[in-house]
Design an enzyme around this catalytic site. Structure first.
Site: not given
Ligand code: IPE
Ligand code: IPE
Ligand code: MG
Length: 247
Positions: A21-22, A25, A69-70
């Site tokens: 995650d991240g 950001r 994520n969809w």
């Molecule tokens: C969780 O991350 C899903 C993946 C890492 C693929 P998200 O960024 O989608 O989760 P939330 O929305 O912060 O819970």
């Molecule tokens: C994790 O990073 C990747 C996926 C969920 C596909 P994010 O896209 O959730 O990045 P942040 O959490 O918005 O920074």
């Molecule tokens: Mg995220």
């Protein structure tokens, strides 16, 4: 002393799961669009996969795309799917070179055709590899997985292929996408978020949780090793008391 040197090879987790995650950001901090973060997340995946195999981890599960994520903007979903296709086809050779088998969990039929095809090919072409299994969670969510398992079990009961009274933990585990994969002992989440986001709810019942503020594109094998050292310092009591464990 590096974290790698601090690892006790006799106490390695068999299975490590990672919520990557991240990315968004990370890109924002650099004044770039979110997709730039996803692109840079690939390097972190590569280094973590190699780093895990190098020390003898047997299963590494990575949460790459959730059912939820969809709901992201169309542009970002499309970019993620394209990145997935190009990464899988590019990395297939490296996986074979490193003797790593690719597996996937989730609602794979919901992936775009090209993506599904590329994934199936990579799974097939790496199926004989034995050093480590890399499990990609794609269009995955735990509630979806559990709902499916319940439906399958209910159907078998309805058809008299199974008795309701014989359903046990093993029956449920065998109807999950992770059938045949041991439960993770260690779950890592990056980016300073303290939640599970619908990931492996059944399987992490007794996992050790490790959270780091690092944003995913900055994560490297040494960060994985740091998490493993933390895991090895914990006492896993499984409901018992300390004194029972030292016996
Ligand atoms: C969780 O991350 C899903 C993946 C890492 C693929 P998200 O960024 O989608 O989760 P939330 O929305 O912060 O819970
Ligand atoms: C994790 O990073 C990747 C996926 C969920 C596909 P994010 O896209 O959730 O990045 P942040 O959490 O918005 O920074
Ligand atoms: Mg995220």
């Amino acid at each position: 002393m590096s974290f790698k040197e601090k690892i006790n090879p006799g106490k390695l987790p068999l299975h490590v799961a990672v919520i990557m995650d991240g990315n968004g950001r990370w890109a924002k901090q650099k004044g770039k669009i979110r997709v730039f973060g996803h692109q840079n997340g690939v390097k972190a995946v590569r280094d973590t996969v190699e780093g895990a195999a190098e020390i003898g981890i047997k299963f590494l599960t990575m949460y790459a795309f959730s059912t939820e994520n969809w709901n992201r903007p169309r542009y970002e979903v499309d970019a993620l799917m394209e990145l997935l296709v190009s990464t899988i086809s590019k990395e297939k050779e490296t996986l074979n070179k490193n003797n790593i088998r690719l597996l996937a969990i989730g609602d794979l039929n919901s992936l775009p055709g090209k993506c599904h095809q590329e994934l199936q090919e990579a799974i097939r072409d790496t199926s004989a590899n034995t050093r480590m299994s890399l499990v990609l969670a794609l269009s995955y969510s735990s509630k979806w997985e559990l709902m499916n398992a319940m439906k399958q079990i209910a159907t078998k009961i309805e058809k008299h292929e199974m008795e309701a009274s014989s359903v046990n933990e093993q029956t449920i585990a065998e109807h999950l996408c992770t059938k045949g994969i041991p439960d993770p002992e260690l779950l890592i989440r990056t980016s300073g978020e303290y939640r599970i986001s619908n990931f492996l709810l059944w399987q992490i019942a007794y996992a050790e949780l490790y959270f780091t503020d690092k944003l995913w594109p900055d994560f490297r094998r040494e960060d994985l090793y740091e998490a493993i050292v933390s895991y090895q310092q914990r006492e896993r009591r499984f409901g018992m008391v300390s004194e029972q464990l030292s016996k």
